[in-house]
Design a protein around this motif. Structure first.
Motif, short mmCIF file in Angstrom:
data_model
loop_
_atom_site.label_atom_id
_atom_site.label_comp_id
_atom_site.label_asym_id
_atom_site.label_seq_id
_atom_site.Cartn_x
_atom_site.Cartn_y
_atom_site.Cartn_z
N PRO A 28 99.52 -24.79 -49.36
CA PRO A 28 99.35 -23.51 -49.62
C PRO A 28 98.25 -23.01 -50.38
O PRO A 28 98.58 -23.71 -51.64
CB PRO A 28 100.68 -22.66 -49.68
N ASP A 29 97.43 -21.92 -51.13
CA ASP A 29 96.54 -21.66 -51.96
C ASP A 29 96.17 -20.13 -52.01
O ASP A 29 95.63 -19.97 -52.56
CB ASP A 29 95.14 -22.51 -51.57
N GLY A 30 96.80 -19.50 -50.84
CA GLY A 30 96.04 -18.23 -50.63
C GLY A 30 94.80 -17.35 -50.61
O GLY A 30 94.15 -16.66 -50.31
N CYS A 31 94.43 -18.62 -49.35
CA CYS A 31 92.59 -18.29 -49.15
C CYS A 31 92.72 -18.62 -47.32
O CYS A 31 93.80 -18.32 -47.16
CB CYS A 31 91.63 -19.70 -49.56
N ARG A 176 103.12 -18.07 -57.34
CA ARG A 176 104.16 -18.99 -57.59
C ARG A 176 103.40 -19.67 -57.04
O ARG A 176 103.09 -21.39 -56.98
CB ARG A 176 105.22 -18.18 -56.40
N ILE A 177 102.42 -19.81 -55.72
CA ILE A 177 101.28 -21.06 -54.97
C ILE A 177 100.75 -21.01 -56.70
O ILE A 177 100.35 -22.75 -56.14
CB ILE A 177 100.72 -19.41 -53.83
N LEU A 178 99.83 -20.17 -57.22
CA LEU A 178 99.12 -20.85 -57.91
C LEU A 178 99.82 -21.05 -59.28
O LEU A 178 98.36 -22.47 -59.60
CB LEU A 178 97.77 -19.03 -58.71
N ARG A 179 100.56 -21.19 -59.66
CA ARG A 179 101.54 -22.60 -60.84
C ARG A 179 101.29 -23.50 -59.99
O ARG A 179 101.10 -24.17 -60.48
CB ARG A 179 102.41 -21.21 -61.19
N MET A 180 101.56 -23.63 -59.07
CA MET A 180 101.89 -24.73 -58.26
C MET A 180 100.21 -25.50 -58.52
O MET A 180 100.61 -26.38 -58.52
CB MET A 180 102.47 -25.01 -57.05
N ARG A 181 99.50 -25.21 -57.59
CA ARG A 181 98.45 -25.67 -58.01
C ARG A 181 97.86 -26.19 -59.51
O ARG A 181 97.18 -27.41 -59.63
CB ARG A 181 97.39 -24.76 -57.30
#
Length: 226
Positions: A28-31, A176-181
């Motif tokens: 996942p990346d929010g895109c 949360r997703i951006l922190r993981m990436r």
């Protein structure tokens, strides 16, 4: 066989791939992505909350335009949460206009042509909502959600509602997703996981491992090894 390069849209990425038939884990990346498949034609990939398992057939060719967080809704004409965790034919969103795009692109579309489709849609929409890139940049930099809300001048409820439309989920999920990436990118440079956890804002390495496993289905070590 996966390659990517910058597109002609700020923050967007063009990518190509040829499947060997093995399942692929898409993080996942929010895109949102505009996709072309040699087997399925034009598709739209919505924002995922957890890793998406792609099952392409061997030899299937893919061309994709990954739009930066917050930009996809202006291109596709629908709120991002309507596409969350989904892969849909472009015709289900654009109707006859999608058929015309497919005819224009032909049987072997180029990345430049695919990006031009998105550029035209963005221009017709008056550009993306400026709130999207601004919020995404703040969260990607590790700003707490409350601080990001204050900086863009929105209350928590309004930010949550706007974020669902722009990113497909609320700001806490996007953060949360951006922190993981961010953590995985740091780990790929050779930094140890304990230090990665501290630098990326996790309570400890166990917190990092738990979060990555919940979002991707596997532990950080497995992702890095793959």
């Amino acid at each position: 066989m996966y390659r990517e390069r910058p597109a002609g849209i700020a923050g967007a990425v063009l990518w190509t791939a040829v499947s060997d038939g093995s399942p692929t884990r898409v993080l996942p990346d929010g895109c949102l992505d505009l996709l072309w498949s040699s087997r399925s034609g034009l598709l739209v990939a919505g924002p995922d909350r957890t890793a998406y398992r792609s099952h392409a057939v061997a030899g299937e060719r893919w061309l994709g335009l990954r739009l930066p967080p917050g930009v996809g809704p202006a291109v596709f004409g629908v709120p991002a949460d309507e596409l969350r965790d989904r892969r849909v034919p472009l015709t289900s969103l654009w109707g006859r206009a999608a058929d015309e795009v497919a005819e224009r692109l032909g049987e072997r579309p180029t990345g430049v042509a695919l990006a031009a489709v998105a550029t035209g849609r963005l221009a017709a929409a008056g550009g993306p909502d400026p709130l999207g890139p601004r919020v995404a940049a703040l969260l990607a930099a590790g700003r707490p959600v409350a601080a990001a809300a204050a900086e863009v001048g929105l209350g928590p409820r309004l930010l949550h509602r706007r974020s669902r439309a722009l990113f497909g989920y609320g700001p806490k999920t996007l953060a949360r997703i951006l922190r993981m990436r961010r953590a995985l990118a740091l780990a790929r440079t050779g930094v140890g996981l304990a230090e990665v956890a501290a630098r990326a804002g996790y309570a400890d390495q166990a917190h990092l491992t738990r979060d990555v496993r919940e979002l991707t289905g596997v532990a950080p070590g497995a992702l890095l090894a793959g």
